[in-house]
Design a protein around this motif. Structure first.
Motif, short mmCIF file in Angstrom:
data_model
loop_
_atom_site.label_atom_id
_atom_site.label_comp_id
_atom_site.label_asym_id
_atom_site.label_seq_id
_atom_site.Cartn_x
_atom_site.Cartn_y
_atom_site.Cartn_z
N ASP A 205 27.22 18.02 67.84
CA ASP A 205 26.72 19.39 67.81
C ASP A 205 27.46 20.27 68.81
OD1 ASP A 205 24.61 18.89 65.88
OD2 ASP A 205 23.60 17.80 67.48
N ALA A 206 28.77 20.09 68.90
CA ALA A 206 29.56 20.82 69.90
C ALA A 206 29.24 22.31 69.84
CB ALA A 206 31.05 20.58 69.66
N PRO A 207 29.02 22.96 70.99
CA PRO A 207 29.20 22.42 72.34
C PRO A 207 27.91 21.93 72.99
CG PRO A 207 28.96 24.78 72.48
CD PRO A 207 28.77 24.42 71.02
N VAL A 541 32.01 20.18 82.63
CA VAL A 541 33.25 20.88 82.96
C VAL A 541 33.81 21.66 81.77
CG1 VAL A 541 33.84 19.33 84.83
CG2 VAL A 541 34.62 18.80 82.53
N ASP A 542 33.45 21.25 80.55
CA ASP A 542 33.82 22.01 79.36
C ASP A 542 32.88 21.59 78.23
OD1 ASP A 542 34.88 19.61 78.13
OD2 ASP A 542 36.77 19.93 79.19
N ALA A 543 33.20 21.99 77.02
CA ALA A 543 32.28 21.76 75.89
C ALA A 543 32.08 20.29 75.58
CB ALA A 543 32.78 22.49 74.66
N THR A 544 33.01 19.43 76.01
CA THR A 544 32.94 18.02 75.61
C THR A 544 32.91 17.05 76.78
OG1 THR A 544 35.37 17.83 75.49
CG2 THR A 544 34.22 18.53 73.49
N ASN A 545 32.95 17.52 78.01
CA ASN A 545 33.16 16.60 79.12
C ASN A 545 32.23 16.88 80.29
OD1 ASN A 545 35.66 15.86 81.57
ND2 ASN A 545 34.55 14.39 80.34
N PHE A 546 31.71 15.78 80.88
CA PHE A 546 30.89 15.84 82.08
C PHE A 546 31.53 14.97 83.14
CE2 PHE A 546 28.24 16.82 78.54
CZ PHE A 546 27.25 17.68 78.99
N ASP A 547 31.53 15.43 84.40
CA ASP A 547 32.11 14.66 85.49
C ASP A 547 31.22 14.70 86.73
OD1 ASP A 547 34.63 13.34 84.83
OD2 ASP A 547 35.36 15.33 84.33
#
Length: 634
Positions: A205-207, A541-547
């Motif tokens: 279900d981006a983002p 950090v963006d629509a697809t990535n967590f850090d």
């Protein structure tokens, strides 16, 4: 140190990664390993490691007639067995088992009457999805050994010789590259497999979605590791579980949209997604679609030159089907594989009852005993008492003796919170992430509606004395607030806020009740360091990535600690100032659409130094592992 391991009766001596220190090897994709052999269990001289696991608690193999009649268990006792397949003559089965300890998957074979059980692999890595060669002299299987990534390997059953077939296939190291579900051609010349090689790290279900989807294609490779090539792909779709036609000219597989690989593993969505059975001519690439309509169709297999059997996984259409029009409503079957003599083998899995608190798990480090925990385990500063969110029991707050789980008692009962009872019962609402005051007298936590319910729900930070008295609401409810962590001096609490327009971390001063804005990004799950100097948290950090990041309590010193394309999160501090967190950096170990009742099965538990250096894994399983906590012996 040297470690001897047994493969088909042949001793193989390996150098263990720990001889050089796991941190030194963890950053090197060519040599990464947790430990390259089985780990002696029952030690735990330093204490316990708790972890939460989302996966089946029971799995048993059954054999039946191809039409589903005459069901018989393969073994008399339950030992967590799954993913079986037949030898060409139908007299043997090869399967995955966790009989060494929950979470450690190895390959075994047995006769179809359940006798003659023989271990084929003995390793702490993931070994899974084995198939026999047509002559019965080899198996091909999936393993995470040596690299951490899922690769297709072969094992010579007579000599114990191992070969990584897919390890030399070129790939973009910044993208997924798992190799799964091998299938040996009947003529013995090729091995087909699925792979998400060079696809994108993509949430559902981006983002919006944190949990990843998967986009697989179908490949073939020769048993000597040469001649690999892609034989089927479709942009925006995931293809999986390849199987060969009897003449070795066609490969059949299931195909769904990439997005639907999320719904395929969720019980509330499985009835809304679908896939189709497709085959491709290996020589020409010509594709044929064999099915239409609803149901998530998986595990296709040719029964003869024209008839294909397949399984619909979950939902109202669940059962076994053929392209000839036959069907049987076999509920609960998983991973069916057919023999040449009219039989089918499959597993039945259970997720309930859940593992008991402190249930033993496979220990990947012999110095520590691995044990199961419910979610958000938190250790008191004096290391005597454990607090958890009892998600299996109305998402309430329980405390217990840290060493053995004795004297368990309820401190806060979410059924008394005024939250929707159905959401509390389903784990969508309740009291999440307890945090101890340094003096051990208070527990703070978030009380509210979570996950997607947060979009229309409420949540506030509350605290209570450990005797269950003195409940106090600390935030006013004007914005969704949760996941608190006490400062080292006990005077402040950091927590996250969330709305469609306002996000970030806040620090509440318990003395004057003022609130400091620490961050304004999409940040979550903060944890204050034992020395009080840093706060670790997860940032989108963006629509697809967590850090994972750290920041000083005054808002300075922001530092990013993880940079993989996969999701990194749920970071907490260990008692000695190191960081524990969950990451999917080594990708999926199986086709994600085949999982169920799970969220992100690529997640494994890792540890690193406070500055982000010295990363290494502390679990290596097929399942979703998260929320690690070390409890040292007194």
């Amino acid at each position: 140190m040297h470690v001897s391991k047994i493969l088909s009766g042949v001793a193989v001596t390996l150098f263990a990664a720990q001889a050089y220190g796991p941190a030194a090897l963890a950053e090197d994709a060519d040599t990464w390993n947790l430990v390259p052999a089985a780990v002696t269990q029952g030690g735990g001289v330093r204490g316990s490691i708790l972890l939460n696991r989302i996966g089946p608690t029971k799995s048993d193999l059954y054999i039946a007639n191809a039409d589903g009649t005459g069901e018989t268990p393969l073994f008399a006792t339950s030992q967590m067995d799954y993913h079986a397949s037949y030898s060409k003559d139908g007299q043997w089965v090869v399967f995955t088992s966790e009989r060494d300890g929950r979470g450690n998957s190895n390959i075994y074979r047995a006769k179809v009457d359940g006798t003659g059980v023989q271990r084929l692999t003995n390793h702490s890595a993931v070994d899974d999805s084995a198939v026999f060669s047509p002559d019965g002299k080899f198996i091909a299987f999936v393993s995470s050994r040596n690299t951490g990534w899922a690769n297709v390997w072969t094992l010579n059953l007579a000599t114990g010789a191992l070969k990584n077939l897919t390890g030399s296939i070129p790939f973009d190291p910044s993208k997924p590259h798992s190799y799964m579900k091998p299938a040996w051609s009947p003529d013995g010349k090729w091995i087909a497999f699925s792979s998400d090689r060079n696809s994108e790290w993509r949430g559902h279900d981006a983002p919006n979605g944190w949990e990843r989807t998967q986009e697989n294609s179908i490949y073939v490779i020769k048993p000597d590791g040469w001649g690999w090539r892609q034989v089927a792909t479709r942009a925006g779709y995931s293809q999986g579980s390849p199987s060969w036609s009897p003449d070795s000219k066609r490969i059949v597989f299931y195909e769904s949209t990439t997005e639907e690989t999320w719904g395929a593993r969720r019980p509330e969505r499985i009835a809304t997604v679908s896939s189709q059975i497709v085959s491709v001519d290996v020589a020409t690439g010509t594709r044929t679609e064999h099915t239409t309509g609803g149901g998530y169709k998986v595990f296709p297999q040719y029964l003869d030159a024209t008839t294909i059997a397949y399984h619909i996984k979950g939902g109202p259409l669940e059962g076994i089907y053929t392209t000839a029009g036959t069907s049987a409503a076999m509920k609960g079957w998983r991973s069916p594989r057919y023999s040449s003599n009219g039989k089918v083998i499959y597993e039945k899995v259970s997720f309930l009852p859940a593992y008991a608190q402190y249930a033993p798990m496979y220990s990947f480090d012999s110095d520590w005993e691995y044990k199961y925990t419910d979610v958000f385990p938190m250790l008191s500063k004096d290391q005597s008492t454990l607090a958890i969110t009892a998600k299996h029991i109305n998402s309430s707050i329980d405390v217990m003796d840290a060493q053995d789980g004795a004297n368990r008692r309820r401190v806060y009962d979410s059924t008394m919170s005024g939250l929707p009872p159905d959401q509390v019962a389903r784990g969508l609402a309740g009291a999440f992430q307890p945090t101890w005051s340094p003096d051990g007298q208070w527990l703070a936590f978030g009380v509210g509606q979570w996950f997607q319910e947060r979009r229309t729900g409420v949540a506030s930070i509350q605290r209570i004395r450990i005797d269950g008295t003195g409940l106090e609401v600390l935030t006013d409810g004007s914005i969704h607030s949760g996941f608190p962590s006490y400062s080292a001096d006990g005077n402040r609490i950091v927590y996250r806020v969330w709305s469609e327009t306002v996000k970030g971390l806040r620090i509440l001063n318990l003395t004057d009740r003022t609130t400091q804005v620490l961050t304004t990004e999409a940040d979550n799950l903060p944890s204050w360091s034992p020395d009080g100097t840093k706060i670790v948290f997860t940032r989108r950090v963006d629509a697809t990535n967590f850090d994972v990041y750290t920041i000083k309590p005054d808002g300075t010193g922001l530092k990013r600690l993880t940079t993989s394309g996969a999701n990194d999160g749920h970071a907490i501090w260990r008692y000695d100032g190191k960081l524990l967190w969950s990451t999917g950096m080594f990708g999926f170990r199986d086709e994600v659409a085949l999982y169920e009742n799970t969220f992100q099965p690529d997640g494994q538990n890792w540890i690193m130094n406070a500055d982000g250096s010295g990363k290494y894994a502390i679990t290596d399983t097929l399942w979703e592992d998260a929320m690690p906590l070390y409890i040292p012996k007194p």
